[in-house]
Design a protein around this motif. Structure first.
Motif, PDB file in Angstrom:
ATOM      1  N   GLN A   8       0.844  -1.142  -0.108  1.00  0.00           N
ATOM      2  CA  GLN A   8       0.224   0.054   0.103  1.00  0.00           C
ATOM      3  C   GLN A   8       0.966   1.078   0.099  1.00  0.00           C
ATOM      4  OE1 GLN A   8      -3.398  -0.100  -0.241  1.00  0.00           O
ATOM      5  NE2 GLN A   8      -4.051  -1.689   1.260  1.00  0.00           N
ATOM      6  N   SER A   9       0.623   2.259  -0.669  1.00  0.00           N
ATOM      7  CA  SER A   9       1.253   3.465  -0.618  1.00  0.00           C
ATOM      8  C   SER A   9       0.397   4.640  -0.528  1.00  0.00           C
ATOM      9  CB  SER A   9       1.915   3.535  -1.857  1.00  0.00           C
ATOM     10  OG  SER A   9       1.180   3.895  -3.017  1.00  0.00           O
ATOM     11  N   ARG A  10       1.097   5.706   0.076  1.00  0.00           N
ATOM     12  CA  ARG A  10       0.165   6.769   0.075  1.00  0.00           C
ATOM     13  C   ARG A  10       1.164   8.123  -0.199  1.00  0.00           C
ATOM     14  NH1 ARG A  10      -3.790   7.599   5.236  1.00  0.00           N
ATOM     15  NH2 ARG A  10      -4.088   9.557   3.857  1.00  0.00           N
ATOM     16  N   LEU A  11       0.527   9.038  -0.635  1.00  0.00           N
ATOM     17  CA  LEU A  11       1.389  10.476  -1.033  1.00  0.00           C
ATOM     18  C   LEU A  11       1.357  11.311   0.197  1.00  0.00           C
ATOM     19  CD1 LEU A  11       0.568  11.437  -4.583  1.00  0.00           C
ATOM     20  CD2 LEU A  11       2.587  10.569  -3.736  1.00  0.00           C
ATOM     21  N   PHE A  12       2.480  11.767   0.488  1.00  0.00           N
ATOM     22  CA  PHE A  12       2.762  12.879   1.639  1.00  0.00           C
ATOM     23  C   PHE A  12       3.525  14.161   0.878  1.00  0.00           C
ATOM     24  CE2 PHE A  12       2.351   8.834   3.881  1.00  0.00           C
ATOM     25  CZ  PHE A  12       1.578   9.262   4.711  1.00  0.00           C
ATOM     26  N   SER A  13       3.378  15.171   1.660  1.00  0.00           N
ATOM     27  CA  SER A  13       4.023  16.374   1.356  1.00  0.00           C
ATOM     28  C   SER A  13       4.789  17.073   2.246  1.00  0.00           C
ATOM     29  CB  SER A  13       3.210  17.418   0.492  1.00  0.00           C
ATOM     30  OG  SER A  13       2.414  17.979   1.659  1.00  0.00           O
ATOM     31  N   THR A  14       5.800  17.694   1.916  1.00  0.00           N
ATOM     32  CA  THR A  14       6.691  18.313   2.887  1.00  0.00           C
ATOM     33  C   THR A  14       5.846  19.458   3.986  1.00  0.00           C
ATOM     34  OG1 THR A  14       7.417  20.196   1.283  1.00  0.00           O
ATOM     35  CG2 THR A  14       8.743  18.444   1.681  1.00  0.00           C
ATOM     36  N   SER A  15       6.165  19.597   5.256  1.00  0.00           N
ATOM     37  CA  SER A  15       5.020  20.322   5.947  1.00  0.00           C
ATOM     38  C   SER A  15       5.748  21.635   6.211  1.00  0.00           C
ATOM     39  CB  SER A  15       4.830  19.560   7.228  1.00  0.00           C
ATOM     40  OG  SER A  15       6.080  19.467   8.095  1.00  0.00           O
ATOM     41  N   THR A  16       6.788  22.156   5.941  1.00  0.00           N
ATOM     42  CA  THR A  16       7.750  23.380   6.124  1.00  0.00           C
ATOM     43  C   THR A  16       8.102  23.903   4.688  1.00  0.00           C
ATOM     44  OG1 THR A  16       9.490  22.588   6.968  1.00  0.00           O
ATOM     45  CG2 THR A  16       8.153  22.870   8.493  1.00  0.00           C
ATOM     46  N   ASP A  17       8.491  25.284   4.784  1.00  0.00           N
ATOM     47  CA  ASP A  17       9.075  25.836   3.531  1.00  0.00           C
ATOM     48  C   ASP A  17      10.489  25.481   3.622  1.00  0.00           C
ATOM     49  OD1 ASP A  17       6.773  26.967   2.822  1.00  0.00           O
ATOM     50  OD2 ASP A  17       7.087  29.048   3.590  1.00  0.00           O
ATOM     51  N   ASN A  18      10.796  25.136   2.335  1.00  0.00           N
ATOM     52  CA  ASN A  18      12.447  24.819   2.009  1.00  0.00           C
ATOM     53  C   ASN A  18      12.637  23.628   2.962  1.00  0.00           C
ATOM     54  OD1 ASN A  18      12.849  26.990   0.469  1.00  0.00           O
ATOM     55  ND2 ASN A  18      13.123  28.535   2.275  1.00  0.00           N
ATOM     56  N   GLN A  19      11.910  22.812   2.989  1.00  0.00           N
ATOM     57  CA  GLN A  19      12.514  21.225   3.794  1.00  0.00           C
ATOM     58  C   GLN A  19      13.295  20.537   2.894  1.00  0.00           C
ATOM     59  OE1 GLN A  19       9.034  19.756   5.540  1.00  0.00           O
ATOM     60  NE2 GLN A  19      10.240  17.732   5.980  1.00  0.00           N
ATOM     61  N   ILE A  20      14.480  20.269   3.344  1.00  0.00           N
ATOM     62  CA  ILE A  20      15.301  19.415   2.325  1.00  0.00           C
ATOM     63  C   ILE A  20      15.499  18.065   2.625  1.00  0.00           C
ATOM     64  CG2 ILE A  20      16.769  21.472   1.310  1.00  0.00           C
ATOM     65  CD1 ILE A  20      18.718  20.661   3.451  1.00  0.00           C
ATOM     66  N   GLU A  21      14.978  17.536   3.713  1.00  0.00           N
ATOM     67  CA  GLU A  21      14.916  16.139   4.113  1.00  0.00           C
ATOM     68  C   GLU A  21      13.659  15.705   5.015  1.00  0.00           C
ATOM     69  OE1 GLU A  21      18.469  15.103   5.764  1.00  0.00           O
ATOM     70  OE2 GLU A  21      18.084  15.804   7.746  1.00  0.00           O
ATOM     71  N   VAL A  22      13.217  14.521   4.805  1.00  0.00           N
ATOM     72  CA  VAL A  22      12.260  14.213   5.992  1.00  0.00           C
ATOM     73  C   VAL A  22      12.623  12.924   6.282  1.00  0.00           C
ATOM     74  CG1 VAL A  22      10.114  15.166   4.656  1.00  0.00           C
ATOM     75  CG2 VAL A  22      11.090  13.043   4.229  1.00  0.00           C
ATOM     76  N   ALA A  23      12.159  12.796   7.840  1.00  0.00           N
ATOM     77  CA  ALA A  23      12.436  11.603   8.543  1.00  0.00           C
ATOM     78  C   ALA A  23      11.143  11.017   8.626  1.00  0.00           C
ATOM     79  CB  ALA A  23      13.249  11.664   9.721  1.00  0.00           C
ATOM     80  N   ILE A  24      10.912   9.926   7.917  1.00  0.00           N
ATOM     81  CA  ILE A  24       9.593   9.223   7.945  1.00  0.00           C
ATOM     82  C   ILE A  24       9.442   8.123   9.240  1.00  0.00           C
ATOM     83  CG2 ILE A  24       7.818   7.805   6.920  1.00  0.00           C
ATOM     84  CD1 ILE A  24       9.336   9.055   4.395  1.00  0.00           C
ATOM     85  N   ASN A  25       8.588   8.405  10.420  1.00  0.00           N
ATOM     86  CA  ASN A  25       8.717   7.387  11.446  1.00  0.00           C
ATOM     87  C   ASN A  25       7.715   6.550  11.313  1.00  0.00           C
ATOM     88  OD1 ASN A  25      10.760   8.367  13.011  1.00  0.00           O
ATOM     89  ND2 ASN A  25       9.673  10.224  13.734  1.00  0.00           N
ATOM     90  N   ILE A  26       8.102   5.305  11.432  1.00  0.00           N
ATOM     91  CA  ILE A  26       6.990   4.109  10.959  1.00  0.00           C
ATOM     92  C   ILE A  26       6.400   3.710  12.413  1.00  0.00           C
ATOM     93  CG2 ILE A  26       6.840   2.028   9.952  1.00  0.00           C
ATOM     94  CD1 ILE A  26       9.513   3.274   8.481  1.00  0.00           C
ATOM     95  N   PHE A  27       5.116   3.721  12.423  1.00  0.00           N
ATOM     96  CA  PHE A  27       4.500   3.248  13.716  1.00  0.00           C
ATOM     97  C   PHE A  27       3.570   1.924  13.409  1.00  0.00           C
ATOM     98  CE2 PHE A  27       5.944   7.278  14.995  1.00  0.00           C
ATOM     99  CZ  PHE A  27       6.181   7.364  16.443  1.00  0.00           C
ATOM    100  N   GLN A  28       3.416   1.332  14.696  1.00  0.00           N
ATOM    101  CA  GLN A  28       2.333  -0.021  14.672  1.00  0.00           C
ATOM    102  C   GLN A  28       1.632   0.429  15.464  1.00  0.00           C
ATOM    103  OE1 GLN A  28       3.838  -4.025  14.925  1.00  0.00           O
ATOM    104  NE2 GLN A  28       3.155  -3.750  17.089  1.00  0.00           N
ATOM    105  N   GLY A  29       0.394   0.257  15.236  1.00  0.00           N
ATOM    106  CA  GLY A  29      -0.861   0.522  16.083  1.00  0.00           C
ATOM    107  C   GLY A  29      -2.123   1.284  15.566  1.00  0.00           C
ATOM    108  N   GLU A  30      -3.014   1.344  16.429  1.00  0.00           N
ATOM    109  CA  GLU A  30      -4.331   1.710  15.253  1.00  0.00           C
ATOM    110  C   GLU A  30      -4.699   3.247  15.841  1.00  0.00           C
ATOM    111  OE1 GLU A  30      -4.471  -1.419  16.965  1.00  0.00           O
ATOM    112  OE2 GLU A  30      -3.749  -2.038  14.892  1.00  0.00           O
ATOM    113  N   SER A  31      -4.062   3.658  16.859  1.00  0.00           N
ATOM    114  CA  SER A  31      -4.231   4.946  17.264  1.00  0.00           C
ATOM    115  C   SER A  31      -4.106   6.166  16.325  1.00  0.00           C
ATOM    116  CB  SER A  31      -3.645   5.135  18.683  1.00  0.00           C
ATOM    117  OG  SER A  31      -4.019   6.777  19.068  1.00  0.00           O
ATOM    118  N   ARG A  32      -5.246   7.236  16.324  1.00  0.00           N
ATOM    119  CA  ARG A  32      -4.662   8.481  15.517  1.00  0.00           C
ATOM    120  C   ARG A  32      -3.558   9.290  16.082  1.00  0.00           C
ATOM    121  NH1 ARG A  32      -4.585  10.329  11.346  1.00  0.00           N
ATOM    122  NH2 ARG A  32      -5.596  12.251  11.530  1.00  0.00           N
TER     123      ARG A  32
END
Ligand code: ADP
Ligand code: MG
Length: 625
Positions: free
Chosen positions: A525-549
């Motif tokens: 499964q895949s999803r699209l995300f986008s940067t959340s701040t201006d001029n963001q040059i890297e993202v760290a994607i934290n992967i979580f397990q669990g059902e909570s929001r």
């Protein structure tokens, strides 16, 4: 491919099975034992013991005797479970590199995959000895709720033990396979598994010989150990009342009490009342030895454990709800695990499910039998009818000794190596010795920090791959005949589900699910995300397990870094995050910069905290013996 065995590597006990002449059967050890305690022990003489011989050292050499290691496998020291169990173990568990637990025993430092590998290697050598052929291939079962880190750690352990893992199989799925609800049946079955330390309930649907896990739920800290602990508490209370001395102050005495408590518990499955005497359990005024006689009825024991058993029933309710089923829509019920021998457990389960459970196969062996059947379906190879005689008879212990490298001799100032009943002061008929101490609970620690990302609408899901295969008809003798199965078809044999939702952390401390709980695997499964701040040059994607929001209520599994992002306005650069779970239930994650196509992949902690070099070093260490 050669002959493959099925291994149920349990928290408390392990069991191995193989298909021979169209029948699945348990592989016994040299003394005829069908179940091997999942315990290893480092003997002062330099040997590494495993199984019953290791378990026997729990009382006399607790610091160097490692039990319940499956609980630690693939977990971080900071995890919920680890936070409270490490302090409870008599052996030393400390924090190793990257926060993974490391065990110290007799001057050695061992990772959890290595400890598990010693156990697996012991089982492998038991197979060679009993079956007279070398076994290189294996199907290993794991709890349905094991996450990908725990699954890959199990795989690494098997690799170190010299096994090629054909498949990691969920325990309840294996149990269902063992029963072989074949003949093109359409059935929904519940697998109720009450073991030593954990409880699991799984609902499986069979349709035209296809298995599908509909839901799975469980309690990580609910098992036979808790029942032992109830008896231990009662013994301690009575002794304190009689002698004004708390046995809890003496760890050796406590270990003896636990051993006896487990035996009493098992006896109570058959008897209405059990009495035990522990000789010289403590010393009174003037150094006079005190014996302790303890008597308990089954009725009393049942009243002590009833609330715990009810907890398992509540979890059954939850799992039915998850599967959107009610009890009346189930067709069969399978009991798995040693604790299902307790009459109260059977009564409660029967009452809740409103039917007689299937118990033709020994609940301790059913998972291994199913794993062997699956192993056979993957290889198409079975042992011939007549067992070849081993050329060089080996003793299991000798083999286990060979595993071991250098041991720094730390002599133990304890009496004998082989605890006898005399030694333990126990007046009970012969039963298997001592269970590991019970493990109490603690609340969830907060989840680690998150990155700022905002989700885009979900991408369309990718088609699931589904397979099918035949399920096996049971023969009149109560063991299991195996139809020949096309190995290629068998590779996609079982539909399974992922036990927990998987997602990534997004801005504002939220968690965005990418794969939902109970999604059929394999899945991508895949999803699209986008940067959340201006001029963001890297993202760290934290992967979580669990059902909570909320991220803090979920468990962090790992992180993927994607750098080299073009500086732009927030929201402009799109990043595709792809989650893929393979047939072993192991998660792979990749992040792709949609603009440049640059990608970052990770198999989350694929090696259970070890890197490839470390694994290779362990593989060669253990292959030298
Ligand atoms: P695991 O899957 O955790 O390795 P098992 O399925 O082998 O565990 O179950 C082990 C548990 O079953 C232990 O707590 C043991 O005391 C308990 N047990 C085994 N036999 C009996 C019995 N006859 N009566 C009650 N409990 C039993
Ligand atoms: Mg089990």
């Amino acid at each position: 491919m050669g002959i493959a065995v099925g291994i149920d590597l349990g928290t408390t006990n392990s069991c191995v099975a193989v298909v021979q002449a169209q029948r699945a059967r348990v592989v016994e050890d040299a003394t005829g034992k069908r179940i091997q305690p999942s315990v290893i022990s480092f003997h002062p003489g330099g040997a590494t013991l495993a199984g019953l011989k290791a378990k026997e050292r729990l009382v006399i050499d607790p610091k160097n005797t490692i039990y319940s290691f499956k609980r630690l496998l693939g977990r971080k020291i900071s995890s919920e479970e680890m936070q409270h169990i490490t302090g409870e173990f008599p052996y030393s568990v400390s924090e190793g590199p990257d926060g993974i637990p490391v065990i110290q025993a007799r001057g050695q430092e061992l990772s959890l995959p290595e400890v598990s590998a010693i156990m697996l290697k012991y089982l492998r050598e038991m197979c060679t000895e009993t079956l007279g052929v070398d076994i290189d291939e294996v199907v290993i079962t794991v709890p349905a709720n094991f996450n990908d880190v725990q699954r890959s750690s199990t795989k690494v352990a098997a690799r170190i033990a010299g096994f090629n893992v054909l498949r990691i199989l969920n325990e309840p799925t294996a149990a269902a396979l063992a029963y072989g609800f074949g003949g093109k049946l359409t059935e929904k079955i519940a697998v109720y598994d009450f073991g030593g330390g954990t409880f699991d309930i799984t609902i499986i649907e069979l349709m035209d010989d296809i298995f599908e896990v509909l839901s799975t739920a469980g309690e990580t800290f609910l098992g036979g150990d808790d029942f032992d602990e109830k008896i231990v508490e009662e013994m301690r209370r009575q002794f304190l009342f009689m002698h004004r001395y708390d046995l809890g102050e003496d760890p050796v005495a406590m270990q003896r009490v636990r051993t006896v408590a487990e035996r009493i518990k098992c006896q109570l499955s058959n008897l209405d009342e059990v009495e035990a005497t522990l000789r010289e359990i403590a010393y009174g005024p003037g150094g006079v030895a005190i014996d302790f006689s303890f008597k308990i009825t089954r009725a009393k024991f049942e009243s002590m454990i009833e609330a715990l058993v009810d907890k398992s029933i509540a979890t059954c309710q939850e799992s039915l709800k998850l599967a959107r089923l009610d009890v009346s829509s189930l067709d069969n019920l399978i009991l798995v695990g040693g604790s299902t021998r307790i009459p109260l457990v059977r009564r409660k389960v029967k009452e809740f499910f409103n039917r007689e459970p299937r118990t033709e196969i020994n609940p301790d062996e059913v998972v291994a039998i199913g794993a062997a059947i699956h192993a056979f379906s993957l290889t198409g190879e079975e042992l011939p009818e007549d067992l070849p005689v081993p050329v060089e008879p080996k003793s299991g212990m000798d083999s286990a000794q060979k595993i071991q490298k250098t041991i720094m001799g730390l002599p133990t100032p304890l009496k004998s190596d082989e605890p006898s009943h005399e030694d333990q002061g126990l007046d009970l008929p012969d039963v298997l010795p001592q269970a590991p101490p019970a493990i109490p609970k603690k609340p969830t620690p907060p989840a680690p920090p998150v990155i700022a990302m905002e989700p885009d609408p979900p991408a369309p899901p990718i088609d699931l791959v589904a397979g099918e295969d035949r399920i096996l008809p049971k023969d009149e003798k109560g063991s299991f005949s195996i139809p020949m199965v096309n190995a290629a078809a068998a590779s996609t044999l079982l539909l399974d589900v992922t036990p927990r939702g998987l997602g990534v952390a997004t801005a504002g401390g939220y968690c965005d699910q990418i794969i939902e709980r109970n999604a059929a695997i394999p899945v991508e499964q895949s999803r699209l995300f986008s940067t959340s701040t201006d001029n963001q040059i890297e993202v760290a994607i934290n992967i979580f397990q669990g059902e909570s929001r909320r991220v803090e209520q979920n468990t962090l599994l790992g992180q993927v870094q994607l750098s080299g992002i073009r500086p732009a306005q927030r929201g402009e650069v799109k990043i595709k995050v792809v989650f893929e779970i393979d047939t072993d239930g192991i998660l792979g994650v990749s992040a792709v910069n949609e603009e440049t196509g640059a990608a970052q992949d990770t198999r989350i902690q694929l090696l259970g905290g070890l890197n490839e070099d470390q694994v290779n070093a362990l593989v060669s260490k253990y292959s030298k013996s």
